[in-house]
Motif scaffolding. Structure first.
Motif, short mmCIF file in Angstrom:
data_model
loop_
_atom_site.label_atom_id
_atom_site.label_comp_id
_atom_site.label_asym_id
_atom_site.label_seq_id
_atom_site.Cartn_x
_atom_site.Cartn_y
_atom_site.Cartn_z
N UNK A 19 0.85 -1.20 0.00
CA UNK A 19 0.00 0.00 0.00
C UNK A 19 0.88 1.24 0.00
N UNK A 20 1.95 1.17 -0.78
CA UNK A 20 2.89 2.29 -0.86
C UNK A 20 2.32 3.41 -1.73
N UNK A 21 2.74 4.61 -1.43
CA UNK A 21 2.47 5.74 -2.32
C UNK A 21 3.61 5.79 -3.32
N UNK A 22 3.28 5.91 -4.60
CA UNK A 22 4.31 6.05 -5.61
C UNK A 22 4.05 7.30 -6.44
N UNK A 23 5.09 7.74 -7.10
CA UNK A 23 4.98 8.84 -8.06
C UNK A 23 5.50 8.27 -9.38
N UNK A 24 4.82 8.58 -10.45
CA UNK A 24 5.24 8.07 -11.74
C UNK A 24 5.10 9.13 -12.82
N UNK A 30 6.44 16.49 -18.91
CA UNK A 30 6.40 17.29 -17.68
C UNK A 30 5.19 16.92 -16.83
N UNK A 31 5.24 15.75 -16.22
CA UNK A 31 4.12 15.30 -15.40
C UNK A 31 4.66 14.73 -14.10
N UNK A 32 3.81 14.64 -13.13
CA UNK A 32 4.17 14.08 -11.83
C UNK A 32 2.87 13.51 -11.24
N UNK A 33 2.65 12.22 -11.44
CA UNK A 33 1.40 11.58 -11.03
C UNK A 33 1.60 10.75 -9.77
N UNK A 34 0.58 10.71 -8.95
CA UNK A 34 0.59 9.93 -7.72
C UNK A 34 -0.29 8.70 -7.92
N UNK A 35 0.12 7.59 -7.32
CA UNK A 35 -0.66 6.35 -7.37
C UNK A 35 -0.46 5.60 -6.07
N UNK A 54 -4.46 7.83 -17.04
CA UNK A 54 -4.07 6.47 -17.36
C UNK A 54 -2.99 6.41 -18.44
N UNK A 55 -1.86 5.74 -18.16
CA UNK A 55 -0.86 5.54 -19.21
C UNK A 55 -1.34 4.46 -20.18
N UNK A 56 -0.70 4.37 -21.31
CA UNK A 56 -1.07 3.39 -22.34
C UNK A 56 -0.26 2.11 -22.18
N UNK A 57 -0.83 0.99 -22.62
CA UNK A 57 -0.09 -0.27 -22.64
C UNK A 57 1.13 -0.06 -23.53
N UNK A 58 2.29 -0.48 -23.02
CA UNK A 58 3.55 -0.31 -23.72
C UNK A 58 4.37 0.86 -23.23
N UNK A 59 3.73 1.81 -22.54
CA UNK A 59 4.47 2.96 -21.99
C UNK A 59 5.50 2.49 -20.98
N UNK A 61 7.59 3.74 -17.69
CA UNK A 61 7.38 4.73 -16.64
C UNK A 61 8.61 4.87 -15.76
N UNK A 62 8.85 6.07 -15.30
CA UNK A 62 9.80 6.31 -14.22
C UNK A 62 8.98 6.29 -12.93
#
Length: 99
Positions: A19-24, A30-35, A54-59, A61-62
């Motif tokens: 149940x970690x918070x991640x950033x991707x 120029x984006x900074x998303x939380x999940x 939502x990212x696309x299949x195949x993307x 991610x950092x």
């Protein structure tokens, strides 16, 4: 309150619930998303996000994970292999392959 249900379970390896918070972000954007992570296995990572980012299949991610008080980078290739909408349509489960 509507309960969201996921309809897919694709990984065959043992998983550890997390149940970690991640950033991707996608490299070069120029984006900074939380999940919020759901589970992790040796070769995969599952996390929940809001449907509007939502990212696309195949993307690729950092991804960084909050480890107590600092952000730790996941130093493996993180590639999106599926995105499954939850029954409430406001959340999406993202499945990624590591490595």
């Amino acid at each position: 309150m509507t309960k969201c249900v996921l309809k897919s379970d694709r990984r065959e390896e043992p998983r550890i619930e997390t149940s970690d918070v991640i950033r991707w972000k996608r490299p070069g954007r120029p984006e900074d998303n939380t999940a919020w992570t759901v589970d992790r296995s040796q070769s995969g990572l599952g996390f929940m996000i809001t449907a509007d980012v939502t990212p696309h299949v195949g993307d690729v991610l950092n991804v960084r994970r909050l480890d107590q008080d600092r952000w730790e980078t996941i130093n493996q290739t993180v590639r999106v292999v599926h995105a499954t909408r939850a029954s409430c349509d406001q959340l999406v489960m993202i499945g990624c392959r590591l490595g």
